[in-house]
Structures are given as structure tokens and as C-alpha cells.
Scaffold this active site. Structure first.
Site, PDB file in Angstrom:
ATOM      1  CG  ASP A  92      -9.849   0.004   5.002  1.00  0.00           C
ATOM      2  OD1 ASP A  92      -9.757  -0.320   3.634  1.00  0.00           O
ATOM      3  OD2 ASP A  92      -9.261  -0.545   5.914  1.00  0.00           O
ATOM      4  CD  GLN A 141      -3.668  -4.386   6.426  1.00  0.00           C
ATOM      5  OE1 GLN A 141      -3.475  -3.527   5.809  1.00  0.00           O
ATOM      6  NE2 GLN A 141      -4.514  -5.329   6.121  1.00  0.00           N
ATOM      7  CE  LYS A 156      -3.829  -2.399   1.968  1.00  0.00           C
ATOM      8  NZ  LYS A 156      -4.680  -2.791   3.399  1.00  0.00           N
TER       9      LYS A 156
END
Ligand code: NDP
Length: 297
Positions: free
Chosen positions: A122, A99, A55
Site C-alpha cells: 500500500d 484493509q 483484490k
């Protein structure tokens, strides 16, 4: 024999990332705005470390700022929440991603709720989930957003098509069903308590499998000519002793002989997730400068 058209998610994601790179360059030039993504990793989970590294690299390649925060496995929830609070207030950070999974002892839903919904790239915050459920613009979870992009590219207008989403997680299945509903599909959301799953699947023009069970969906579950999107990423033993390979939730060879189009694993949905994360970060950055509006604004 493979008959279905292979939906090349890798190539589509590369094109999307190139377009995002162009948009970032324009934002920098015209508005002095450089989108910034903060990624927070708690602990040393090897798979998570790879995801975070990828990422960060993709963010820099697109011309954005990348901020990596690595906290040790023993970090307590209060410390993590304090970091999120700092990132929420940092004007250089437009997107925040924590994460998952988090170490035991940290409540993931408390952490997700602590992220400013405007920076929740997200798309897991209840505010963004609520906007999606109401059909209003918000930040949409990356994996289902990537699936929708691939479907639109493969099929064009999705209105009136029968879609079955297998799996009802808040990360993939539920938002996928909402997105397909928003695209005017007739949507069935199936899960572990669904009766006669193969028959439900056989009715679908679009089948999205997000179940986390290696090759569970067999060829005779698929309507001839249907479009199959396989979200699953499962590592299974390979024929060679001691080696492993990746498979999806769909038995690819069987499905490809029946379907009209299908995503492979790897190289299908997977690459779309990071590309959509970059897309969401640009949206969040634009919104922070009044260049984009969400439903809550
Ligand atoms: P979850 O484990 O959170 O959800 C799985 C869903 O599948 C649940 O809704 C569950 O039903 C349902 N399910 C489980 N077993 C069965 C069964 N035998 N019959 C019918 N339904 C069943 O998984 P995720 O949504 O997080 O992930 C799904 C897959 O997608 C995984 O392989 C994951 O690795 C992959 N993934 C891939 C990503 C990518 O970037 N390509 C990103 C995220 C995930 P119930 O709710 O009733 O328990």
C-alpha cells in the site's frame, strides 16, 4: 456538451493487469517465483468486504497467490500485530495489505508501522513515504501511482506543467504531490485552509481532485484545456427515489466542457488502484529475489 477527451482508466487498468499477468508467468517460469499478496480484513464493513473480495480475485486472475485473513470486529490490536508478524516472516507472502478503516480501538498507524516496509504494497509505511519524499525508489501508494500512470499516458512528459493537487491525505494527496514533483511538475498542494481555491485551481495544467466532497470542483475552476484527474468516489442520492449513484469530487459535465482531458467516475482512477496493487506486489516479489532494488536496499 462534452468536449474533453475521456481518460479511460478501466481500459488502461485492464491492459496493465494483462501485462502484469505476463510478468507473473515469466517470474514463475524463469525463477520459480510466484508473487503472493496477503489481505487482512478486520470486521464486517460491507464496502471493505467488497474491496477485499475484488483484490483477492484480481490477484488470482494475474496468476499470483492470494491469502485472505478475515478477523472478527472484536479482534484486539495485539492479535492483529501477531498476524502481521507472521506474514512478515512468511516467504510466500510478498505483499501485505491491511484493509482500512480499522475498527475503533486499533491504531492504524501502529498497524502500518508493523508491516515490513519491503512488503508494504500500500506504500503507507513511513519508510516508503520517506523514500518517496526523497525521490528514491520504494513502494508507492496505489491510487496516486495509478493517477500518475494515467497522466503520463495522456500527456507524455509532464516536466514544467503546473499541477494542483486538491487534498493532502497521506493516502492520496501528499504522495500524489510527491510523484508530480518527481515528474518535474510545479506543484501546489491545496487543502481546507487554502485561500481562494478556485483561483489556485484555474492556474493548473493538471488538476488532481482528492477531497471527498461530491462535485465540489466546478467547471469555472478549470483552466481551458487542463487535464483533470478525479479521485473522488462519493455515493449520493439518485434522481430515482431510494437509489444512489457514484460521483467524483468534480462536477463532470461542467468540467468536461472546459478541460482537455478528464477521468470519469466510475471508470477512471478507481480501476487503477487494484491494478497498481498488483504492480506493487510484483515489485515486492522481484525485490525479495534480488531482481529489483529499492532505495533502502
Ligand atoms: P481525506 O478525507 O483523508 O482527505 C481529504 C482532503 O481534502 C484533506 O486534505 C482535506 O483538507 C481536504 N478538504 C476537505 N474539504 C475541503 C474543502 N472544502 N476545501 C479544500 N480542501 C478540502 O480523503 P482521502 O484522500 O482518503 O480521499 C479523497 C477522495 O478520494 C474520497 O472521495 C475517497 O473516496 C477517494 N478515494 C478514491 C480512491 C480510489 O481508488 N479511486 C482511493 C482512495 C480515496 P485538510 O487536510 O485541511 O483537512
Amino acid at each position: 456538451m462534452t468536449e474533453a477527451r475521456i481518460i479511460d482508466g478501466k481500459a488502461f487498468a485492464a491492459g496493465l493487469r494483462a501485462r502484469i499477468g505476463g510478468e507473473v508467468a515469466e517470474l514463475r517460469e524463469r525463477h520459480g517465483l510466484v508473487p503472493g499478496l496477503a489481505v487482512v480484513l478486520v470486521g464486517e464493513d460491507p464496502a471493505s468486504q467488497v474491496y477485499v473480495r475484488n483484490k483477492g480475485r484480481a490477484t488470482l486472475e494475474a496468476g499470483m497467490r492470494s491469502f485472505e485473513h478475515r478477523l472478527e470486529a472484536g479482534t484486539d490490536q495485539a492479535t492483529l500485530l501477531a498476524l502481521i508478524d507472521r506474514l512478515n516472516r512468511d516467504p510466500e507472502v510478498h505483499g501485505i495489505l491491511v484493509q482500512l478503516p480499522l475498527p475503533s480501538g486499533i491504531d492504524p498507524s501502529a498497524v502500518i508501522r508493523a508491516i515490513d516496509p519491503a512488503k508494504d504494497v500500500d506504500g503507507f509505511h513511513p519508510v516508503n513515504a520517506g523514500l518517496l519524499a526523497q525521490g528514491l525508489p520504494g513502494l508507492v501508494p496505489c491510487t496516486p501511482l495509478g493517477c500518475l500512470m494515467l497522466l503520463r499516458d495522456a500527456l507524455g512528459d509532464l516536466a514544467g506543467l503546473r499541477a494542483l493537487v486538491l487534498g493532502r491525505s497521506t493516502i492520496v494527496g501528499r504522495p500524489m504531490a510527491q510523484l508530480l514533483l518527481g515528474a518535474d511538475c510545479t506543484v501546489t498542494l491545496a487543502h481546507s485552509r487554502t485561500r481562494d481555491l478556485p483561483e489556485e485551481c484555474r492556474r493548473a495544467d493538471i488538476l488532481v481532485a482528492a477531497v471527498g466532497r461530491p462535485e465540489m470542483v466546478r467547471g469555472d475552476w478549470i483552466r481551458p484545456g487542463a487535464t483533470v484527474i478525479d479521485v473522488g468516489i462519493n455515493r449520493v442520492p439518485a434522481a430515482e427515489p431510494g437509489k444512489t449513484r457514484l460521483v467524483g469530487d468534480v462536477r463532470f459535465d461542467e468540467a468536461a466542457a472546459v478541460a482537455g482531458a478528464i477521468t470519469p467516475v466510475p471508470g477512471g482512477v478507481g480501476p487503477m488502484t487494484i491494478a497498481c496493487l498488483l504492480h506493487n506486489t510484483v515489485l515486492a516479489a522481484r525485490a525479495s529475489h534480488g531482481l529489483h532494488r529499492f532505495g533502502r536496499d
